[in-house]
Design a protein around this motif. Structure first.
Motif, PDB file in Angstrom:
ATOM      1  N   ARG A 108     -11.763  -4.926  -6.657  1.00 28.25           N
ATOM      2  CA  ARG A 108     -11.231  -5.873  -5.662  1.00 28.25           C
ATOM      3  C   ARG A 108     -12.063  -5.841  -4.385  1.00 28.25           C
ATOM      4  N   LYS A 109     -12.390  -4.646  -3.948  1.00 26.79           N
ATOM      5  CA  LYS A 109     -13.147  -4.496  -2.698  1.00 26.79           C
ATOM      6  C   LYS A 109     -14.473  -5.253  -2.765  1.00 26.79           C
ATOM      7  N   ASP A 110     -15.197  -5.057  -3.857  1.00 21.34           N
ATOM      8  CA  ASP A 110     -16.479  -5.745  -4.047  1.00 21.34           C
ATOM      9  C   ASP A 110     -16.283  -7.251  -4.256  1.00 21.34           C
ATOM     10  N   MET A 138      -8.965  -1.486  -7.798  1.00 23.91           N
ATOM     11  CA  MET A 138      -9.092  -1.679  -6.349  1.00 23.91           C
ATOM     12  C   MET A 138     -10.553  -1.591  -5.890  1.00 23.91           C
ATOM     13  N   ALA A 139     -11.358  -0.778  -6.579  1.00 23.71           N
ATOM     14  CA  ALA A 139     -12.790  -0.743  -6.261  1.00 23.71           C
ATOM     15  C   ALA A 139     -13.412  -2.099  -6.595  1.00 23.71           C
ATOM     16  N   LEU A 188     -15.366  -9.042  -1.054  1.00 23.95           N
ATOM     17  CA  LEU A 188     -16.540  -9.066  -0.166  1.00 23.95           C
ATOM     18  C   LEU A 188     -17.475 -10.210  -0.555  1.00 23.95           C
ATOM     19  N   ASN A 226       0.822  -1.209   0.000  1.00 21.28           N
ATOM     20  CA  ASN A 226       0.000   0.000   0.000  1.00 21.28           C
ATOM     21  C   ASN A 226       0.859   1.263   0.000  1.00 21.28           C
ATOM     22  N   GLN A 268      -8.499  -9.050   5.171  1.00 26.10           N
ATOM     23  CA  GLN A 268      -8.320  -7.604   4.992  1.00 26.10           C
ATOM     24  C   GLN A 268      -9.672  -6.939   4.731  1.00 26.10           C
ATOM     25  N   SER A 269     -10.532  -7.632   3.997  1.00 29.13           N
ATOM     26  CA  SER A 269     -11.875  -7.107   3.739  1.00 29.13           C
ATOM     27  C   SER A 269     -12.662  -6.989   5.042  1.00 29.13           C
ATOM     28  N   ASN A 315     -11.845  -4.118   7.002  1.00 27.24           N
ATOM     29  CA  ASN A 315     -12.044  -2.844   6.287  1.00 27.24           C
ATOM     30  C   ASN A 315     -10.765  -2.217   5.768  1.00 27.24           C
ATOM     31  N   LYS A 316      -9.845  -3.052   5.328  1.00 26.42           N
ATOM     32  CA  LYS A 316      -8.570  -2.531   4.829  1.00 26.42           C
ATOM     33  C   LYS A 316      -8.478  -2.523   3.294  1.00 26.42           C
ATOM     34  N   LEU A 317      -9.554  -2.922   2.620  1.00 26.81           N
ATOM     35  CA  LEU A 317      -9.508  -2.900   1.147  1.00 26.81           C
ATOM     36  C   LEU A 317     -10.200  -1.631   0.628  1.00 26.81           C
TER      37      LEU A 317
END
Lengths: 368, 368
Positions: free
Chosen positions: A341-343, A338-339, A346, A317, B362-363, B366-368
Motif C-alpha cells: 500500500r505504501k508504495d 501495508m508495505a 506513493l 490503525n 496520508q502518504s 508519512n502516515k502509511l
C-alpha cells in the motif's frame, strides 16, 4: 469422469465404438475428462453483478473445454446458506464456491485481508498485490488450514459509505449511531462510538424505515439502487473507506483442484482472471448510470468530512495494532499488504491521481 | 495438426497404436489439434514488462492445452520490425502479434482510439469500455478491413509526461520545444508550439545529451529507468496526459482465428484477459520502486502546471473536432469512448478518487 458419457461422445462409427473407446480411454481421460461440479455462491441472483459473474465463469470454462468441464452454479440459499460457502467447500459438500472472505472474519480476522480492510488497497493495488506482490501465495498458505484454494474472481471496486437518515458532520454525530456494518469495519466503527448491527440484506430497508437502525452500508450505486434505501435514508455518503476495493474469491477444495488435469487447473485460473475483469468492468460501467438515477430520485450525495476520515483512519490503525499483536497470521499478511500500500499510494500520487483529478475537474466544469 | 506426433502421444500399448489412432483421430483432432504459431511483438526483450507479457501468454496457452497449442514469441526485429506487426499479421506472415494500435495512426487515426488518446480513458475505464461499453465490438468492426482480430492483452497504466532538459512553467515554455513524441499526441503538441520528433528508443539518449531534442516521452519509471534519461534531462514531468492508460493488443489473423476449434478461441481470449491483468500488475508493482530509485539518482519530479494542462486539453479537443469531421470511423468510436469517459469520470469523482486522494494525503503526511 463419467465413463458412460465419454464412451458415447468419443466413439466414432458404430462398429468401432467398443474397442476404440476401451483402448484409447486412459490417455484421453487424463487430458480431457468429463467433469461436473457444483459451485455455490454467497450472493443472491438479484446481485446480478456478482452472481452473474459465476454464471459467466461457468460458461467460459465450458467453452474452453468443449463442454467437458461443467460447473453448475447455485445462488445463496439454494443448496448452501450464503455465509457458509467456505464451510461447504472445506467439507466437500460442493467442489467450488464464490464468496468474499471477510465474511469469515469471525473464524479468524486474517480472512479480511483477502477481501479488503479499512483504508486498505484500492482495486488496482489489490490485483497487483495478489498477482505480483506475493498476495496470492500468502492468502493460499493461510487457506491451507481450511482445505481450499482461492482465486480472485471479481471486485466490487471502491464502495460507497452507505445510507444515513441524517447528516454526519463531525465524529460526534457518529456516537450512538446504530449502523448496519459488519466485521473489521464494525470494530473500527465501534471505536468511533457507532453501534454496529448485523442485518441481512432483505431486512435493511424496514429497519431503516422504522428507525431501528440509523444507517446502513451495502455496496455501491448499482447494487444499492435495487434495495430502495434512498426513500428512507437519503444521505448517501462517500467514500466507503472500509472498502477501497472488495476482492471476491472463487474457491475450490484443495483435493478437488489437485485431482484435475493440469490443463483444467490452468483453465480455471484463467477463467477466474477473466471473470475478475468482467465483474470489475460491469461495476465500472453500471455504477455511473445508477448513481445518476439515485440522485434523480432524491439521494443526497455527501462526502465524509476530513475530520471523520482522519478519526476513522486513526481508529483503524488502533484496531490493526491489536490484531498484529495477537494474531501471527494477520501480522504476516497485514505487513505485506501495508508495505505494498505504501508504495502503491506513493506511485498513485504521481501519474494516476493527477491525471484522474485533472479529468475530474473537467467533469465538474462540464467540459467532458 | 501434426499427425505423426498425435499418433505417438495418443497411442496406448504398442500393438494397439495403429488401429486406435486411426479410428479415434478425427473426433479428437477436432477438439484438440496440435498447433504451432508464431507471435511477433512490437517490443524489444529489454521492455520485459511488455515482451515478458507475451512469454507469459504463450506459457499459459500451452499449459491450458496440454502443450498442444504452442505459440513461439519473437521480439521486435527478430523476424518482423516492431512497427510492422499489424502488416505481418494482416498478410499472414505470422499468425499473431503483440502491438499498440496507435503505432498505425498513420494508416488511420482511428487506431489511436484502440490504445489511448490524449485526455482519454484511464486504465479501469478503458477495460470497462472494452468489456462492457461496446469497445471490443467497435474496435473489431474497424479491424476487419485489416484482416485481424484484436484482444486487449496488457496496459502500461497512466504514463509519465517524460524527461525535459529544462523546466516547463507555462505554455510559452513549450513553444519551439523539440520533443520526442508521436502520433495524435504529437498533433496536439504541435498546436501548443512543440516541434514533435520521431526517434527510435535507442537513439533518444544521445539526442537528449547533445540537445538535438529538448524533451522525450517514453513510458513510466520502470521502463524509463533503463534508458538512463535522468542523467541528461532530469526534469521528470507528470502526468502523461496523452496516455492516461495505454492498452496493448494481442492480434490474430481473422482466418487463423476462425479456423481454430472453439475451445482454443476461448482459451486465447481468457489468456489475453489474464495477461492484461498480469502486465498491469507488473507495472503497478514495479513502477514505485523504480520511481524511488530515479529520485535517488537525481530525477526532479514536476507536475505539469494547471495552465499547461488546460491549454493541452483545449488543443486536444481542437484536434478531435477536426478528425470527427473528416473520418467516420474515428467519429463512431470516439463518440462511444467519450460518452463512456463522461460517465466514468463522474462516478470516479465520488468513491474512487476521494478514497485515493485521502490515502494520498496520508502518504504525503508519512502516515502509511
Amino acid at each position: 469422469m463419467q465413463r458412460r458419457k465419454f464412451i458415447r461422445t468419443a466413439g466414432v462409427g458404430a462398429a468401432a465404438v467398443a474397442t476404440t473407446a476401451a483402448v484409447a480411454a486412459p490417455a484421453i481421460a487424463q487430458s480431457a475428462p468429463e467433469i461436473n461440479w457444483r459451485l455455490t455462491s454467497s450472493f443472491p441472483k438479484s446481485l446480478d453483478t456478482l452472481y452473474g459473474g459465476v454464471e459467466h465463469f461457468a460458461k467460459i470454462v465450458a467453452e474452453a473445454t468443449d463442454n467437458k468441464f461443467q460447473i453448475r452454479t447455485f445462488a445463496a440459499g439454494e443448496i448452501v446458506p450464503g455465509l457458509q460457502v467456505l464451510d461447504a467447500v472445506q467439507n466437500g459438500t460442493v467442489e467450488m464456491g464464490q464468496t468474499a472472505f471477510y465474511y469469515y472474519y469471525g473464524k479468524d480476522p486474517t480472512f479480511a485481508l483477502a477481501t479488503v480492510v479499512p483504508f486498505g488497497l484500492n482495486t488496482r493495488q489489490m490485483n497487483s498485490w495478489v498477482i505480483q506482490g506475493g498476495g496470492e501465495q500468502l492468502i493460499n498458505d493461510f487457506l491451507k488450514t481450511y482445505n481450499v484454494i482461492g482465486m480472485v474472481g471479481g471486485n466490487t471496486t471502491a464502495q460507497m459509505g452507505g445510507w444515513f437518515r441524517k447528516e454526519i458532520k463531525t465524529v460526534d454525530d457518529l456516537k450512538g449511531l446504530k449502523m448496519r456494518i459488519a466485521g473489521l469495519a464494525g470494530d473500527v466503527m465501534t471505536k468511533l462510538g457507532v453501534v454496529p448491527q448485523q442485518i441481512a440484506g432483505g431486512d435493511i430497508y424496514p429497519a431503516l424505515e422504522k428507525g431501528t437502525v440509523d444507517a446502513a452500508e451495502w455496496v455501491g450505486p448499482y447494487d444499492d439502487q435495487k434495495l430502495g434505501f434512498v426513500k428512507v435514508a437519503p444521505y448517501y455518503y462517500y467514500p466507503g473507506w472500509w472498502e477501497g476495493n472488495a476482492a471476491l474469491h472463487l474457491i475450490v477444495g484443495i483435493d478437488k483442484f489437485n485431482a484435475l488435469p493440469k490443463t483444467y487447473q490452468q483453465i480455471l485460473r484463467m477463467a477466474a482472471a477473466e471473470t475478475n475483469a468482467f465483474i470489475t468492468a460491469r461495476y465500472d460501467a453500471d455504477n455511473p448510470k445508477a448513481l445518476r438515477a439515485l440522485i434523480a430520485t432524491g439521494a443526497k450525495l455527501m462526502p465524509f468530512s476530513q475530520q471523520v476520515l482522519e478519526a476513522s483512519f486513526v481508529a483503524a490503525n488502533d484496531v490493526y495494532a491489536g490484531l498484529v499483536e495477537k494474531n501471527a497470521n494477520f501480522k504476516k499478511i497485514y505487513e505485506s499488504q501495508m508495505a505494498f500500500r505504501k508504495d502503491g499510494v506513493l506511485w498513485g500520487r504521481v501519474a494516476e491521481n493527477t491525471f484522474d483529478n485533472f479529468m475530474a475537474r473537467q467533469s465538474a466544469a462540464n467540459k467532458l
